[in-house]
Design an enzyme around this catalytic site. Structure first.
Site, PDB file in Angstrom:
ATOM      1  N   ASN A 169       0.796  -1.239   0.000  1.00  0.00           N
ATOM      2  CA  ASN A 169       0.000   0.000   0.000  1.00  0.00           C
ATOM      3  C   ASN A 169       0.825   1.284   0.000  1.00  0.00           C
ATOM      4  O   ASN A 169       0.363   2.320  -0.458  1.00  0.00           O
ATOM      5  CB  ASN A 169      -1.042   0.002   1.126  1.00  0.00           C
ATOM      6  N   GLU A 264       5.727  -4.090  11.709  1.00  0.00           N
ATOM      7  CA  GLU A 264       4.547  -3.216  11.703  1.00  0.00           C
ATOM      8  C   GLU A 264       3.473  -3.970  10.945  1.00  0.00           C
ATOM      9  O   GLU A 264       3.543  -4.113   9.729  1.00  0.00           O
ATOM     10  CB  GLU A 264       4.867  -1.880  11.026  1.00  0.00           C
ATOM     11  N   CYS A 298      -3.089   0.706   6.867  1.00  0.00           N
ATOM     12  CA  CYS A 298      -2.990   0.001   8.151  1.00  0.00           C
ATOM     13  C   CYS A 298      -3.738   0.769   9.221  1.00  0.00           C
ATOM     14  O   CYS A 298      -4.363   0.185  10.093  1.00  0.00           O
ATOM     15  CB  CYS A 298      -1.534  -0.197   8.542  1.00  0.00           C
TER      16      CYS A 298
HETATM   17  P1  NAP Z   1       1.566  -9.002   3.168  1.00  0.00           P
HETATM   18  O1  NAP Z   1       0.785  -9.891   2.298  1.00  0.00           O
HETATM   19  O2  NAP Z   1       1.887  -9.450   4.543  1.00  0.00           O
HETATM   20  O3  NAP Z   1       2.910  -8.676   2.369  1.00  0.00           O
HETATM   21  C1  NAP Z   1       3.858  -7.790   2.883  1.00  0.00           C
HETATM   22  C2  NAP Z   1       5.200  -8.090   2.263  1.00  0.00           C
HETATM   23  O4  NAP Z   1       5.636  -9.398   2.651  1.00  0.00           O
HETATM   24  C3  NAP Z   1       5.210  -8.090   0.733  1.00  0.00           C
HETATM   25  O5  NAP Z   1       6.406  -7.514   0.295  1.00  0.00           O
HETATM   26  C4  NAP Z   1       5.178  -9.575   0.405  1.00  0.00           C
HETATM   27  O6  NAP Z   1       5.726  -9.881  -0.857  1.00  0.00           O
HETATM   28  C5  NAP Z   1       6.066 -10.109   1.504  1.00  0.00           C
HETATM   29  N1  NAP Z   1       5.943 -11.534   1.785  1.00  0.00           N
HETATM   30  C6  NAP Z   1       4.934 -12.395   1.483  1.00  0.00           C
HETATM   31  N2  NAP Z   1       5.226 -13.639   1.949  1.00  0.00           N
HETATM   32  C7  NAP Z   1       6.430 -13.565   2.545  1.00  0.00           C
HETATM   33  C8  NAP Z   1       7.261 -14.486   3.223  1.00  0.00           C
HETATM   34  N3  NAP Z   1       6.926 -15.758   3.385  1.00  0.00           N
HETATM   35  N4  NAP Z   1       8.434 -14.052   3.723  1.00  0.00           N
HETATM   36  C9  NAP Z   1       8.805 -12.769   3.591  1.00  0.00           C
HETATM   37  N5  NAP Z   1       8.065 -11.833   2.961  1.00  0.00           N
HETATM   38  C10 NAP Z   1       6.889 -12.232   2.448  1.00  0.00           C
HETATM   39  O7  NAP Z   1       0.827  -7.588   3.321  1.00  0.00           O
HETATM   40  P2  NAP Z   1       0.203  -6.676   2.168  1.00  0.00           P
HETATM   41  O8  NAP Z   1      -1.019  -7.322   1.634  1.00  0.00           O
HETATM   42  O9  NAP Z   1       1.260  -6.249   1.208  1.00  0.00           O
HETATM   43  O10 NAP Z   1      -0.205  -5.384   3.011  1.00  0.00           O
HETATM   44  C11 NAP Z   1      -1.400  -5.314   3.735  1.00  0.00           C
HETATM   45  C12 NAP Z   1      -1.170  -5.563   5.211  1.00  0.00           C
HETATM   46  O11 NAP Z   1      -0.130  -4.725   5.670  1.00  0.00           O
HETATM   47  C13 NAP Z   1      -2.367  -5.208   6.048  1.00  0.00           C
HETATM   48  O12 NAP Z   1      -2.558  -6.198   7.023  1.00  0.00           O
HETATM   49  C14 NAP Z   1      -1.982  -3.887   6.685  1.00  0.00           C
HETATM   50  O13 NAP Z   1      -2.651  -3.588   7.877  1.00  0.00           O
HETATM   51  C15 NAP Z   1      -0.533  -4.064   6.867  1.00  0.00           C
HETATM   52  N6  NAP Z   1       0.155  -2.792   6.976  1.00  0.00           N
HETATM   53  C16 NAP Z   1       0.667  -2.440   8.191  1.00  0.00           C
HETATM   54  C17 NAP Z   1       1.299  -1.219   8.349  1.00  0.00           C
HETATM   55  C18 NAP Z   1       1.868  -0.825   9.669  1.00  0.00           C
HETATM   56  O14 NAP Z   1       2.742   0.028   9.670  1.00  0.00           O
HETATM   57  N7  NAP Z   1       1.429  -1.381  10.771  1.00  0.00           N
HETATM   58  C19 NAP Z   1       1.400  -0.340   7.260  1.00  0.00           C
HETATM   59  C20 NAP Z   1       0.870  -0.743   6.042  1.00  0.00           C
HETATM   60  C21 NAP Z   1       0.250  -1.964   5.907  1.00  0.00           C
HETATM   61  P3  NAP Z   1       4.739 -10.256  -2.094  1.00  0.00           P
HETATM   62  O15 NAP Z   1       4.015  -9.014  -2.427  1.00  0.00           O
HETATM   63  O16 NAP Z   1       5.690 -10.689  -3.154  1.00  0.00           O
HETATM   64  O17 NAP Z   1       3.848 -11.361  -1.614  1.00  0.00           O
END
Ligand code: NAP
Length: 496
Positions: A169, A264, A298
């Site tokens: 995002n 995070e 988030c």
């Molecule tokens: P995600 O599916 O957890 O992916 C985040 C990152 O992890 C991506 O770069 C993804 O790569 C990578 N990834 C996936 N599987 C992995 C593995 N086994 N090992 C290491 N890395 C891996 O999250 P998202 O859908 O991108 O983002 C949405 C989530 O992020 C929501 O839950 C949101 O609340 C959270 N978020 C939190 C914050 C905060 O600061 N607290 C800020 C923004 C978003 P790929 O894209 O290649 O799968």
């Protein structure tokens, strides 16, 4: 335009290259990962699927480059960061274009993300020069039983190689919020960008390349997280992981070795509305907090907990504003744009159908075309509905009516998440008491939750994270304390 002008070097025919040892390269895997445009649902970009050998090579270069970088003066590190920041800002148009095409971010917000990222890099450079240039000096005789025979000097030293994994995002902003602190503190950095958002991130990395950082200090490996993620996060060459994303982070923290983690993760930010709240202010903040970037933040407002006596009035005000939200493509700067993937849209739809079956009140008709979901306010949501607890990451917002403030606090604290929350009231004493009672990393009083400004501390508790972000906290997290103790043969007191 993306992939042209200054960025020609990063593109090979139809596919973007990855960045290793100061050069843009094609992966030896011969495999490409397609990036689907959420709006057209067609392949828009392709990136390299890096191999484990390529990851090993990147880690080796990162380790070598870090040793020299740690010996680079702080002012010089800061100078290069300032240069990268200004190139990034100059190149906002092509990078924003990638954000629009890869993650359907409204065009204006995409530009804002890039500019904000440049500012974040510059601020980090300045803050780093200040806080890393200071240490502590302790004298032994302040502890009982000791004479003044020991002088203790403390300073902050780099950790080594930092692995940064941001989510889709904010693929630029949440990458630089890891890159800049890591570099100013004397670390090297390996970036694994999200697949949706990888091309924006590659353009951003090229700005660091153009700024002239040493070879191998920054690298960017692309590929699906599900394929190379474990290899990266469990790699013995990694000395620190800074991750932002969803539940994946919980799994990573269980698998990672004995290294510092900055996690995070997700949130279910509650908005508690008291009887004396300014309902117009609340409505504006619910719209901004719940629906900007189609709820894919988030810190989006993810559940409204409103006192029954003002609930009808509030719901009417929010409904009127929802009706004015524009829905459509990001290129036209619509408020609500398609969600990032079809599977996200399906997940959101699952939550909506569950609420429908359990008889929540639909304030608008549910409407979806492809990945585009029209904004939806669900009233009279009850705790037995999934939407009361799960993070939709889409433009769907549940309203739970409460009869006591305690009920609202209880709902907030019963969640596995604890990222942010907000409370609306004109009574500052009540606001403070509620803020203290809410088990979240931050509570906003009379405003929607928000991650910025980027120098504020930002942290989640429970499943929302480990550690704290924000520029100063990230710099500190990416360093370790080193002490040197000078031992004197006899006690020594100044002016004595
Ligand atoms: P995600 O599916 O957890 O992916 C985040 C990152 O992890 C991506 O770069 C993804 O790569 C990578 N990834 C996936 N599987 C992995 C593995 N086994 N090992 C290491 N890395 C891996 O999250 P998202 O859908 O991108 O983002 C949405 C989530 O992020 C929501 O839950 C949101 O609340 C959270 N978020 C939190 C914050 C905060 O600061 N607290 C800020 C923004 C978003 P790929 O894209 O290649 O799968």
């Amino acid at each position: 335009m993306a992939g042209t002008g200054l960025f020609t070097e990063i593109l090979d025919g139809e596919a973007y290259k990855y960045y290793s040892d100061g050069e843009w390269k094609k992966s030896s895997s011969g495999k490409l990962v397609p990036i689907i445009n959420p709006t057209t649902r067609k392949v828009h970009y392709k990136v390299q699927a890096c191999t484990q050998e390529e990851v090993n090579k990147v880690m080796e270069s990162a380790k070598t480059a870090q040793k020299l970088w740690a010996k680079t003066p702080l002012w010089k590190r800061a100078e290069l960061l300032h240069k990268a920041a200004s190139i990034l800002k100059e190149q906002k148009a092509p990078i924003a274009e990638c954000l629009v095409k890869e993650i359907a971010k409204p065009a204006k917000d995409a530009v804002t993300e890039v500019v904000r990222s440049g500012d974040l890099i510059s601020y980090t450079a300045e803050e780093g020069v200040r806080i890393l240039g200071e240490g502590k000096f302790l004298l032994s005789d302040s502890f009982p039983g000791n004479e003044r025979t020991k002088y203790c000097l403390t300073s902050k030293i780099p950790l080594g190689v930092v692995l940064a994994i941001p989510p889709f995002n904010y693929p630029v902003n949440l990458a630089v919020s890891k890159i800049a602190p890591a570099l100013i503190a004397g670390n090297s950095l390996v970036l694994k960008p999200p697949t949706q958002g990888a091309v924006s991130a590659l353009h951003m990395v090229h700005c660091f390349h153009l700024a002239g950082f040493p070879k191998g200090l920054i690298s960017c490996v692309t590929g699906k997280g599900s394929e190379i993620g474990d290899f990266l996060t469990m790699h013995p060459g990694v000395n620190c992981i800074s991750f932002t994303g969803g539940d994946t982070g919980v799994a990573i923290s269980k698998k990672a070795g004995m290294i510092p983690l900055q996690m995070e993760l997700g949130g279910k930010d509650a908005c508690i509305v008291l009887e004396d709240a300014d309902l117009d202010l609340v409505a504006v903040n619910i719209i901004k907090g719940g629906f900007s970037y189609s709820g894919q933040r988030c810190t989006a407002v993810k559940v409204v907990l409103v006192m029954e006596s003002v609930a009808d009035a509030l719901v009417e005000k929010v409904k009127a504003k929802v009706a004015k939200l524009t829905v459509g493509p990001p290129e036209e700067n619509c408020d609500i744009t398609p969600v990032v993937t079809e599977s996200s849209a399906n997940y959101i739809e699952g939550l909506v159908m569950d609420a429908k079956q359990k008889e929540a009140t639909f304030c608008q008709e549910y409407r979806r075309e492809g990945n585009l979901i029209w904004p939806l306010l669900l009233d009279n949501v009850r705790p037995d509905m999934r939407i009361a607890w799960e993070e939709p990451f889409g433009p769907v917002l549940p309203v739970i009516r409460i009869s006591t403030v305690e009920e609202g606090i209880h709902h907030c604290n019963a969640s596995n998440f604890g990222l942010q929350g907000c409370v609306f009231t004109k009574d500052i004493n009540k606001a403070m008491l509620i803020s203290d009672a809410m088990e979240t990393g931050t509570v906003q009083i009379n405003s929607a939750p928000a991650r910025g400004p980027d120098h504020f501390p930002f942290q989640g508790i429970k499943d929302s994270g480990i550690g704290s972000q924000g520029i100063t906290n990230s710099i500190n997290m990416m360093t370790k304390i080193k002490t040197t103790v000078i031992n004197l043969p006899t006690p020594s007191y100044t002016m004595g």
